[in-house]
Design a protein around this motif. Structure first.
Motif, mmCIF file in Angstrom:
data_model
loop_
_atom_site.group_PDB
_atom_site.id
_atom_site.type_symbol
_atom_site.label_atom_id
_atom_site.label_comp_id
_atom_site.label_asym_id
_atom_site.label_seq_id
_atom_site.Cartn_x
_atom_site.Cartn_y
_atom_site.Cartn_z
ATOM 1 N N THR A 2 0.864 -1.182 0.000
ATOM 2 C CA THR A 2 0.000 0.000 0.000
ATOM 3 C C THR A 2 0.897 1.227 0.000
ATOM 4 O OG1 THR A 2 -1.771 -1.130 1.214
ATOM 5 C CG2 THR A 2 -1.764 1.257 1.309
ATOM 6 N N PRO A 3 0.526 2.300 -0.712
ATOM 7 C CA PRO A 3 1.369 3.499 -0.687
ATOM 8 C C PRO A 3 1.609 4.003 0.734
ATOM 9 C CG PRO A 3 -0.297 3.667 -2.408
ATOM 10 C CD PRO A 3 -0.626 2.437 -1.615
ATOM 11 N N GLY A 4 2.778 4.558 0.951
ATOM 12 C CA GLY A 4 3.114 5.121 2.250
ATOM 13 C C GLY A 4 2.604 6.543 2.396
ATOM 14 N N SER A 5 2.939 7.156 3.532
ATOM 15 C CA SER A 5 2.475 8.511 3.842
ATOM 16 C C SER A 5 3.642 9.488 3.810
ATOM 17 C CB SER A 5 1.803 8.554 5.216
ATOM 18 O OG SER A 5 0.563 7.874 5.187
ATOM 19 N N SER A 6 3.475 10.550 3.060
ATOM 20 C CA SER A 6 4.532 11.544 2.885
ATOM 21 C C SER A 6 4.214 12.815 3.668
ATOM 22 C CB SER A 6 4.670 11.894 1.401
ATOM 23 O OG SER A 6 3.491 12.546 0.954
ATOM 24 N N MET A 7 5.202 13.678 3.722
ATOM 25 C CA MET A 7 5.017 15.059 4.165
ATOM 26 C C MET A 7 5.788 15.933 3.174
ATOM 27 S SD MET A 7 5.873 17.010 7.761
ATOM 28 C CE MET A 7 7.622 17.148 7.364
ATOM 29 N N HIS A 8 5.227 16.090 1.992
ATOM 30 C CA HIS A 8 5.886 16.904 0.978
ATOM 31 C C HIS A 8 5.998 18.345 1.463
ATOM 32 C CE1 HIS A 8 4.175 13.865 -2.168
ATOM 33 N NE2 HIS A 8 5.243 13.402 -1.542
ATOM 34 N N ILE A 9 7.119 18.989 1.120
ATOM 35 C CA ILE A 9 7.365 20.377 1.527
ATOM 36 C C ILE A 9 7.483 21.237 0.272
ATOM 37 C CG2 ILE A 9 8.882 21.954 2.777
ATOM 38 C CD1 ILE A 9 9.863 19.530 4.399
ATOM 39 N N HIS A 10 6.566 22.192 0.118
ATOM 40 C CA HIS A 10 6.613 23.147 -0.989
ATOM 41 C C HIS A 10 7.372 24.382 -0.515
ATOM 42 C CE1 HIS A 10 3.548 21.245 -3.724
ATOM 43 N NE2 HIS A 10 3.375 20.559 -2.602
ATOM 44 N N GLN A 11 8.318 24.848 -1.330
ATOM 45 C CA GLN A 11 9.216 25.916 -0.903
ATOM 46 C C GLN A 11 9.361 26.987 -1.983
ATOM 47 O OE1 GLN A 11 12.873 23.404 0.712
ATOM 48 N NE2 GLN A 11 11.855 22.432 -1.018
ATOM 49 N N SER A 12 9.236 28.227 -1.571
ATOM 50 C CA SER A 12 9.609 29.351 -2.421
ATOM 51 C C SER A 12 10.326 30.366 -1.544
ATOM 52 C CB SER A 12 8.386 29.974 -3.109
ATOM 53 O OG SER A 12 7.440 30.412 -2.144
ATOM 54 N N VAL A 13 10.884 31.395 -2.158
ATOM 55 C CA VAL A 13 11.627 32.426 -1.413
ATOM 56 C C VAL A 13 11.192 33.781 -1.939
ATOM 57 C CG1 VAL A 13 13.902 33.343 -0.822
ATOM 58 C CG2 VAL A 13 13.600 30.874 -1.114
ATOM 59 N N VAL A 14 10.862 34.686 -1.018
ATOM 60 C CA VAL A 14 10.434 36.026 -1.428
ATOM 61 C C VAL A 14 11.401 37.068 -0.872
ATOM 62 C CG1 VAL A 14 8.008 35.339 -1.534
ATOM 63 C CG2 VAL A 14 8.900 36.376 0.562
ATOM 64 N N GLU A 15 11.368 38.214 -1.503
ATOM 65 C CA GLU A 15 12.169 39.354 -1.071
ATOM 66 C C GLU A 15 11.455 40.044 0.075
ATOM 67 O OE1 GLU A 15 14.600 41.998 -4.081
ATOM 68 O OE2 GLU A 15 12.568 42.748 -3.861
ATOM 69 N N ILE A 16 12.170 40.264 1.176
ATOM 70 C CA ILE A 16 11.566 40.961 2.309
ATOM 71 C C ILE A 16 11.227 42.395 1.885
ATOM 72 C CG2 ILE A 16 11.981 41.867 4.633
ATOM 73 C CD1 ILE A 16 13.683 39.424 5.201
ATOM 74 N N GLY A 17 10.040 42.812 2.200
ATOM 75 C CA GLY A 17 9.592 44.163 1.823
ATOM 76 C C GLY A 17 8.666 44.121 0.633
ATOM 77 N N SER A 18 9.175 43.705 -0.519
ATOM 78 C CA SER A 18 8.360 43.697 -1.728
ATOM 79 C C SER A 18 7.483 42.449 -1.818
ATOM 80 C CB SER A 18 9.251 43.769 -2.963
ATOM 81 O OG SER A 18 9.994 42.567 -3.146
ATOM 82 N N GLY A 19 7.905 41.354 -1.194
ATOM 83 C CA GLY A 19 7.160 40.106 -1.306
ATOM 84 C C GLY A 19 7.322 39.425 -2.649
ATOM 85 N N ARG A 20 8.269 39.894 -3.464
ATOM 86 C CA ARG A 20 8.467 39.325 -4.800
ATOM 87 C C ARG A 20 9.085 37.934 -4.705
ATOM 88 N NH1 ARG A 20 12.781 38.932 -8.199
ATOM 89 N NH2 ARG A 20 14.127 40.036 -6.702
ATOM 90 N N ASN A 21 8.520 36.995 -5.454
ATOM 91 C CA ASN A 21 9.063 35.642 -5.517
ATOM 92 C C ASN A 21 10.364 35.682 -6.315
ATOM 93 O OD1 ASN A 21 9.673 32.927 -5.922
ATOM 94 N ND2 ASN A 21 7.581 32.328 -6.423
ATOM 95 N N VAL A 22 11.498 35.411 -5.662
ATOM 96 C CA VAL A 22 12.797 35.539 -6.333
ATOM 97 C C VAL A 22 13.089 34.365 -7.251
ATOM 98 C CG1 VAL A 22 13.731 36.968 -4.468
ATOM 99 C CG2 VAL A 22 14.078 34.491 -4.416
ATOM 100 N N PHE A 23 12.177 33.409 -7.329
ATOM 101 C CA PHE A 23 12.343 32.306 -8.268
ATOM 102 C C PHE A 23 11.885 32.689 -9.679
ATOM 103 C CE2 PHE A 23 12.001 28.658 -4.906
ATOM 104 C CZ PHE A 23 13.244 29.007 -4.420
ATOM 105 N N SER A 24 11.214 33.844 -9.838
ATOM 106 C CA SER A 24 10.720 34.283 -11.152
ATOM 107 C C SER A 24 11.187 35.704 -11.421
ATOM 108 C CB SER A 24 9.186 34.232 -11.201
ATOM 109 O OG SER A 24 8.702 32.922 -11.010
ATOM 110 N N ASP A 25 11.571 35.978 -12.677
ATOM 111 C CA ASP A 25 11.978 37.338 -13.041
ATOM 112 C C ASP A 25 10.774 38.139 -13.518
ATOM 113 O OD1 ASP A 25 11.467 36.621 -15.693
ATOM 114 O OD2 ASP A 25 13.577 36.321 -16.198
ATOM 115 N N ALA A 26 11.039 39.372 -13.968
ATOM 116 C CA ALA A 26 9.960 40.271 -14.374
ATOM 117 C C ALA A 26 9.178 39.729 -15.566
ATOM 118 C CB ALA A 26 10.525 41.649 -14.703
#
Length: 413
Positions: free
Chosen positions: A216-240
């Motif tokens: 039977t499939p097991g149980s995971s705890m997947h972790i979704h991660q992104s990083v934003v710039e403090i102040g602007s809240g811009r996701n630094v993983f994507s450009d303009a």
């Protein structure tokens, strides 16, 4: 402690060795937590003091930091380790954002641990047989249990995104809303505690083992991660222009560089590797891919503002503070050192040897023991203490002979 004592600000102290207590209840040698086993102070986080809504008598729970009596965070505290990683991001003007997906099983009571878990009796008098993945059916009779789970989540301020029946027999998944990593770790911890307490009220057993049922499939705890710039809240993983940035690729490169060393932090128990050795949707590799669940690092389909990296290695049995800290520390290591990832892998693929991960707890602990990077990022005291505890647990496992060994090997000449 009494409510009066807590409200008076009475200090609660705890022996340092308790932070290295084994899951069986024992402790490694005192040299790993200080020969005198002195006290730590448990300092309640004012934002994490909760009245327990499932308790018949008035009770409250306070999530605490474990601090040295000098006021410094204890190097043995997993919550302290996560706070330190977040502070390192902040020093660069960045803030990580995470979300966790937690899978778990709901079983009938299991008073004899030598017998397999069974799903509860349904409203039709039968036990679920594994054909209910993503079903809207409620004949499993768990609606009263989940109604109280939802009510208690609301009372504790735990916002939920989606709840669903997963692929396993009587297996379910919750997706918690993304946010501050420390908050998400607290929420994941509270949710697991809530599940077990509410289940007991309803005559049920909730199990967060990585692999409680065979085949039977097991149980995971997947972790979704992104990083934003403090102040602007811009996701630094994507450009303009909405394209992935170098920071995004460096983050993936760091994850790949650290996953083998950190496997024991993501998969902390013998049973963790039962889940990983059957790799369907539980990839034991450091490959990365766009929207491919066979990769240990998956980039979910999303808009540029939500571009993120999903770490699919941790199981439901992982410590949420430590797993999130390790994953984010790996990403930051890649950013700080401009590490480049391997090429993305799509479709069906063979895992290259250099992207394979340890497949037993023994191998994972050996890899962690040899890791200078782990000691650099988490401190020698923590890594050595963690290794001592997990080695003692592994030794305890090998002290028992399993039913498989008696059934299959006893007749051998």
């Amino acid at each position: 402690m009494t409510a009066e004592g807590f409200l008076e600000g009475r200090r609660l102290q705890l022996a340092r060795g308790v932070l290295l207590q084994c899951i069986m209840g024992g402790y490694p040698p005192a040299r790993f937590y200080g020969g005198d086993d002195g006290d730590l102070a448990l300092v309640a986080d004012p934002a994490q003091i909760h009245r327990l809504p499932w308790s018949a008598e008035p009770r409250a729970l306070a999530i605490c930091d474990a601090d040295e009596l000098s006021g410094a965070s204890s190097g043995l505290s997993t919550r302290g380790q996560l706070k330190a990683v977040i502070a390192r991001y902040a020093a660069r003007g960045l803030a990580p954002v995470v979300a966790t997906e937690l899978e778990f099983f709901v079983f009938a009571p299991n008073p004899d641990p030598t017998q397999p878990f069974q799903p509860p009796l349904g409203l039709d008098g039968r036990r679920e047989d594994g054909h209910s993945a993503f079903s809207v059916s409620s004949n499993n009779g768990l609606r009263p249990f989940f109604q109280e789970v939802y009510r208690c989540m609301a009372a504790l301020g735990l916002p939920r995104d989606t709840f669903m029946h997963e692929m396993g027999v009587s297996q379910f998944e919750i997706n918690l809303l993304h946010g501050d990593p420390l908050l998400l770790a607290d929420q994941t911890f509270l949710f697991k505690h809530l599940l077990k307490e509410v289940a007991l009220k309803h005559g049920l057993t909730v199990v967060c083992m990585a692999k409680p049922l065979a085949k039977t499939p097991g149980s995971s705890m997947h972790i979704h991660q992104s990083v934003v710039e403090i102040g602007s809240g811009r996701n630094v993983f994507s450009d303009a222009d909405g394209k992935p940035t170098e920071t995004f690729f460096h983050f993936i490169g760091g994850q790949q560089a650290c996953m083998a060393d950190f496997t024991a932090l993501f998969a902390p128990n013998v049973n963790s590797y039962q889940r990983l050795c059957h790799p369907y949707a539980s990839p034991n590799n450091a490959c990365w891919s766009e929207d491919n669940r066979a990769a240990g690092l998956r980039i979910p389909a999303s808009s540029p503002v939500a571009r993120r990296v999903e770490n699919r290695l941790p199981g439901a049995d992982a410590n949420p503070y430590l797993a999130i800290a390790a994953s984010l520390a790996a990403g930051l290591h890649g950013i700080e050192n401009s590490l480049q990832p391997t090429p993305a892998i799509q479709g069906e693929f063979e895992v290259p040897d250099h992207l394979s991960l340890p497949c037993t707890l023994h191998a994972a602990l050996d890899r962690l023991k040899r890791s200078s990077l782990a000691r650099e990022l988490f401190g020698r005291e923590f890594i050595d203490g963690y290794l001592a505890t997990k080695t003692q647990e592994l030794t305890s496992f090998f002290d028992e002979i399993t039913p498989w060994e008696r059934r299959v090997l006893a007749a051998q000449a």
